[in-house]
Scaffold this motif. Structure first.
Motif, short mmCIF file in Angstrom:
data_model
loop_
_atom_site.label_atom_id
_atom_site.label_comp_id
_atom_site.label_asym_id
_atom_site.label_seq_id
_atom_site.Cartn_x
_atom_site.Cartn_y
_atom_site.Cartn_z
N SER A 69 0.86 -1.08 0.01
CA SER A 69 -0.12 0.01 0.08
C SER A 69 0.74 1.20 -0.10
O SER A 69 1.81 1.24 0.62
CB SER A 69 -1.03 0.04 1.33
OG SER A 69 -1.70 1.08 1.50
N PHE A 74 0.08 3.97 1.32
CA PHE A 74 -0.30 4.59 2.75
C PHE A 74 0.58 4.11 3.83
O PHE A 74 0.28 4.33 5.04
CB PHE A 74 -1.69 4.49 2.86
CG PHE A 74 -2.49 4.90 1.56
CD1 PHE A 74 -2.60 6.33 1.26
CD2 PHE A 74 -3.31 3.99 0.86
CE1 PHE A 74 -3.22 6.77 0.08
CE2 PHE A 74 -3.81 4.39 -0.37
CZ PHE A 74 -4.02 5.90 -0.73
N GLU A 77 -6.51 0.42 2.55
CA GLU A 77 -5.87 1.02 1.42
C GLU A 77 -6.89 1.65 0.49
O GLU A 77 -6.62 2.67 -0.31
CB GLU A 77 -5.15 -0.05 0.90
CG GLU A 77 -4.46 0.24 -0.45
CD GLU A 77 -3.46 -0.89 -1.34
OE1 GLU A 77 -2.95 -0.55 -2.34
OE2 GLU A 77 -3.58 -1.72 -0.59
N GLY A 110 -8.14 4.74 1.42
CA GLY A 110 -7.08 6.16 1.16
C GLY A 110 -7.37 6.28 -0.43
O GLY A 110 -7.08 7.63 -0.70
N TYR A 111 -7.50 5.57 -1.49
CA TYR A 111 -7.72 6.03 -2.56
C TYR A 111 -8.85 6.75 -3.00
O TYR A 111 -9.10 7.62 -3.71
CB TYR A 111 -7.57 4.90 -3.50
CG TYR A 111 -6.41 3.97 -3.69
CD1 TYR A 111 -5.10 4.70 -3.88
CD2 TYR A 111 -6.42 2.49 -3.52
CE1 TYR A 111 -4.08 3.89 -4.12
CE2 TYR A 111 -5.12 1.87 -3.44
CZ TYR A 111 -4.18 2.54 -3.80
OH TYR A 111 -2.84 1.61 -3.89
#
Length: 201
Positions: A33, A35, A87, A90-91
């Protein structure tokens, strides 16, 4: 030289195409990821409450399954499910709506009334259309990302969905609340018992 370069690029693509044709998983299990690594462990699942997932269908809730749903992937532990959902979140967070400033018609462009009217009109457009567009964009990103990772999508009535999910329009969800919801979503994704069928992407 050019032939070798083509072969180096084509070989992985050919392998990926063959894997898809043979029904292999389409997600990359060991992808990292951007992040950062998750610190959530399987032991953390003990502190998470499984939300209510069972319901009696009245035949109308399926009309909203494009908005209200959850994810599930067999043979997935809690820590992995959390890392995947975090993840994808996060996107999907902090997206722009695409609703931008619109100039007032030419006769009013250089007037005070035009400037005030344009500001009010644009603010209303963002409030009405921008928030809905950001919520839609978040749903699209989450669905695409989780589908890529191999998760099935199951519909839920809005009343159940609201208990462990959130939407972000013009505002945002604070980190503590977001983490709590993502933990519940991960518990469902790893061990929830869901009704209905896989809705796909």
């Amino acid at each position: 030289m050019k032939v070798y370069r083509f072969a180096a690029v084509a070989a992985p693509l050919l392998c990926a195409t063959q894997a898809l044709a043979q029904g292999a998983p389409t997600y990359i299990a060991d992808s990292a990821s951007p992040f950062g690594a998750s610190t959530v462990t399987n032991a953390d699942a003990a502190s998470v409450k499984m939300p209510k997932l069972d319901y009696k269908s009245d035949g109308t809730e399926a009309g909203d399954f494009d908005k209200y749903y959850t994810f599930r992937r067999a043979d997935t532990d809690f820590a992995t499910a959390y890392a995947d959902i975090a993840e994808c979140d996060g996107y999907a967070r902090g997206l722009q709506s695409g609703v931008t400033y619109q100039q007032v018609p030419y006769p009013y462009a250089a007037t005070l009334a035009g400037a005030v009217g344009g500001a009010i009109g644009n603010a209303m457009a963002v409030a009405i259309f921008g928030s809905a567009e950001k919520r839609r964009a978040r749903r699209v990103n989450m669905r695409t990302c989780m589908n890529f990772k191999g998760y099935a999508r199951y519909g839920l009535p809005k009343s159940l969905w609201d208990d462990f999910n959130f939407e972000e329009g013009l505002g945002s969800v604070n980190e503590e609340k977001r983490h709590r919801y993502l933990m519940q979503q991960a518990l469902v994704a790893s061990s929830g018992t869901l009704q209905g069928k896989d809705l796909g992407l």
